[in-house]
Design a protein around this motif. Structure first.
Motif, PDB file in Angstrom:
ATOM      1  N   TYR A 244     -32.013  58.152   7.968  1.00 19.03           N
ATOM      2  CA  TYR A 244     -32.536  56.848   8.475  1.00 19.03           C
ATOM      3  C   TYR A 244     -33.304  55.919   7.881  1.00 19.03           C
ATOM      4  O   TYR A 244     -33.076  54.423   7.748  1.00 19.03           O
ATOM      5  N   MET A 245     -34.428  56.262   7.121  1.00 18.26           N
ATOM      6  CA  MET A 245     -35.302  55.714   6.228  1.00 18.26           C
ATOM      7  C   MET A 245     -34.515  54.978   4.932  1.00 18.26           C
ATOM      8  O   MET A 245     -34.789  54.083   4.561  1.00 18.26           O
ATOM      9  N   GLY A 246     -33.187  55.622   4.609  1.00 19.14           N
ATOM     10  CA  GLY A 246     -32.517  55.036   3.752  1.00 19.14           C
ATOM     11  C   GLY A 246     -31.462  54.042   4.125  1.00 19.14           C
ATOM     12  O   GLY A 246     -30.671  53.431   3.559  1.00 19.14           O
ATOM     13  N   GLY A 247     -31.366  53.684   5.664  1.00 16.95           N
ATOM     14  CA  GLY A 247     -30.623  52.591   6.206  1.00 16.95           C
ATOM     15  C   GLY A 247     -29.305  52.998   6.342  1.00 16.95           C
ATOM     16  O   GLY A 247     -28.346  51.888   6.390  1.00 16.95           O
ATOM     17  N   ASP A 369     -32.710  47.268  10.376  1.00 10.03           N
ATOM     18  CA  ASP A 369     -32.010  46.913  11.345  1.00 10.03           C
ATOM     19  C   ASP A 369     -32.901  47.219  12.784  1.00 10.03           C
ATOM     20  O   ASP A 369     -33.121  48.428  12.760  1.00 10.03           O
ATOM     21  N   ASP A 370     -33.104  46.154  13.479  1.00 11.16           N
ATOM     22  CA  ASP A 370     -34.027  46.567  14.573  1.00 11.16           C
ATOM     23  C   ASP A 370     -33.379  47.499  15.781  1.00 11.16           C
ATOM     24  O   ASP A 370     -33.940  47.975  16.428  1.00 11.16           O
ATOM     25  N   ILE A 371     -32.007  47.577  15.709  1.00 10.17           N
ATOM     26  CA  ILE A 371     -31.298  48.243  16.581  1.00 10.17           C
ATOM     27  C   ILE A 371     -31.391  49.508  16.312  1.00 10.17           C
ATOM     28  O   ILE A 371     -31.810  50.646  17.118  1.00 10.17           O
ATOM     29  N   GLN A 372     -31.326  50.212  14.920  1.00  7.99           N
ATOM     30  CA  GLN A 372     -31.513  51.444  14.572  1.00  7.99           C
ATOM     31  C   GLN A 372     -33.034  51.697  14.816  1.00  7.99           C
ATOM     32  O   GLN A 372     -33.131  53.013  15.192  1.00  7.99           O
ATOM     33  N   ALA A 376     -33.794  55.067  17.055  1.00  8.83           N
ATOM     34  CA  ALA A 376     -34.717  56.076  16.586  1.00  8.83           C
ATOM     35  C   ALA A 376     -35.732  56.425  17.441  1.00  8.83           C
ATOM     36  O   ALA A 376     -36.239  57.591  17.604  1.00  8.83           O
ATOM     37  N   HIS A 377     -36.651  55.558  17.977  1.00  7.00           N
ATOM     38  CA  HIS A 377     -37.678  55.739  18.865  1.00  7.00           C
ATOM     39  C   HIS A 377     -37.470  56.077  20.146  1.00  7.00           C
ATOM     40  O   HIS A 377     -38.309  56.524  20.829  1.00  7.00           O
TER      41      HIS A 377
END
Length: 380
Positions: A244-247, A369-372, A376-377
């Protein structure tokens, strides 16, 4: 480091070495790896998906009773530090459960040993999985597909860039696309993944699993190489967080993790490979290969519940990343979030070292990415 700590460390190293010698070679993932995976997959499809595969496994030569007795006879009372006593006692009990798992592979008892070690999905886990499976795809149709040789090249470059000690091996009898065993990166010779998924493999397998292996090996004690009790949720959670943090954590990847949760639930209730396989296809539109792979993962060994922890671990690690100032100490070896306060104190006392290798995507996040971020949250 004080003279007292040095003297104490010497006695702890002796205890640590004795424990390491006793449990060296107990690897549950090796024990549950089917020897005839490719043959049984082909036979399953040749039979119209109507006959459950019959996986075979490496014979185990563990003297379970004798080994447990030796573990419990270790002089844990000789450890003068209460944090050391807590950590080593937990690891010893954890390995007792691992011994039972290894000895019961391929038998009906394995499922219950798996319950005891990994647990099973909760109602919240099931809700999270179903939430993910209702998300629209965000796959890039132009994302190129890489073969095993191209994946190998990408992982090699990643490891070289971050100065990891490593070896790479192609394997033609794997379920996963890639995995780390010690410092060896194994790649499925049949693997075909998108470039984004290959980048995710690099962040997951090398950025976390290999990095924490290397960090564990540079510790003065082997305890963090052996692993904290029930560390799977933390380690896999860190690995998904790294993607996730790697995009490069896609909806398709999350869907695969969600299918694993529901497959574990089905396996527990149905105990029928073909039923779980059909459920993934008919209810959640999984393709043949994906449905078989996910189902095989949870049925290997006789019922392996481990795969539900990835989504839960991701949620817990994302929360820890955003709220814990000592988060990177989770990279000091095969750690568990439950033991983070203990590990922090042992680092402060000089018994353990701070991690040398910090996961690249944690050090330099690439979440744009705002959707990602929303997805995630939304996983609770």
């Amino acid at each position: 480091m004080s003279q007292t700590i040095i003297m104490t460390l010497e006695s702890v190293v002796k205890f640590d070495s004795e424990l390491n010698q006793l449990v060296s070679g107990i690897e549950i993932l090796e024990a549950v790896a089917p020897l005839n995976y490719k043959q049984q997959r082909q036979q399953f499809f040749d039979n119209g998906c109507k006959t459950d595969p019959q996986f075979s496994y490496r014979p185990q030569s563990i003297d379970a009773f004798g080994l447990k007795r030796q573990l419990f006879n270790l002089p844990i009372e000789s450890l003068s530090d209460p944090d050391l006593v807590q950590l080593y006692a937990g690891v010893i009990n954890s390995y007792v459960d691992k011994i039972d798992q290894c000895c019961s592979v391929g038998t009906p008892d394995f499922l219950y040993d798996s319950f005891r070690y990994y647990g099973e999905p909760s109602e919240k886990d099931i809700r999270n999985a179903k939430f993910v499976l209702h998300l629209p795809s965000n796959d890039d149709p132009d994302d190129p597909t890489l073969n095993a040789a191209q994946i190998e090249a990408m992982l090699s470059e990643f490891a070289h860039t971050h100065e990891y000690e490593y070896a790479i091996k192609l394997d033609d009898n794997m379920i996963a696309n890639a995995l780390v065993s010690g410092t060896t990166v194994k790649i499925n010779s049949s693997a075909r993944v998108t470039q984004t998924d290959a980048e995710a493999l690099a962040h997951h397998e090398l950025g976390v699993h290999l990095a924490t292996t290397l960090n564990g090996r540079q510790q003065p004690l082997s305890i963090l190489s052996l692993g904290c009790p029930a560390n799977t949720k933390t380690q896999e959670g860190l690995a998904i967080l790294s993607e996730y943090m790697g995009g490069c954590l896609t909806v398709s990847r999350l869907r695969n993790l969600a299918l694993r949760v529901l497959a574990v639930e089905s396996m527990i209730k149905e105990k029928s490979f073909k039923t779980t396989f059909a459920m993934l296809k008919e209810d959640y539109n999984a393709g043949d290969e994906q449905a078989f792979t996910v189902t095989a993962r949870v049925y290997r060994g006789g019922g392996f519940t481990k795969d539900y922890v990835y989504l839960r671990g991701f949620h817990e690690m994302l929360n820890a990343y955003e709220t814990s100032s000592d988060f990177t100490n989770l990279l000091a070896g095969k750690t568990s979030l439950d033991y983070l306060p203990t590990i922090n104190r042992l680092i402060e006392k000089g018994f353990l070292n701070s991690p040398k290798f910090i996961t690249p995507s944690f050090a330099n996040p690439n979440v744009t990415d705002d959707i990602q971020t929303f997805i995630a949250h939304a996983i609770k």
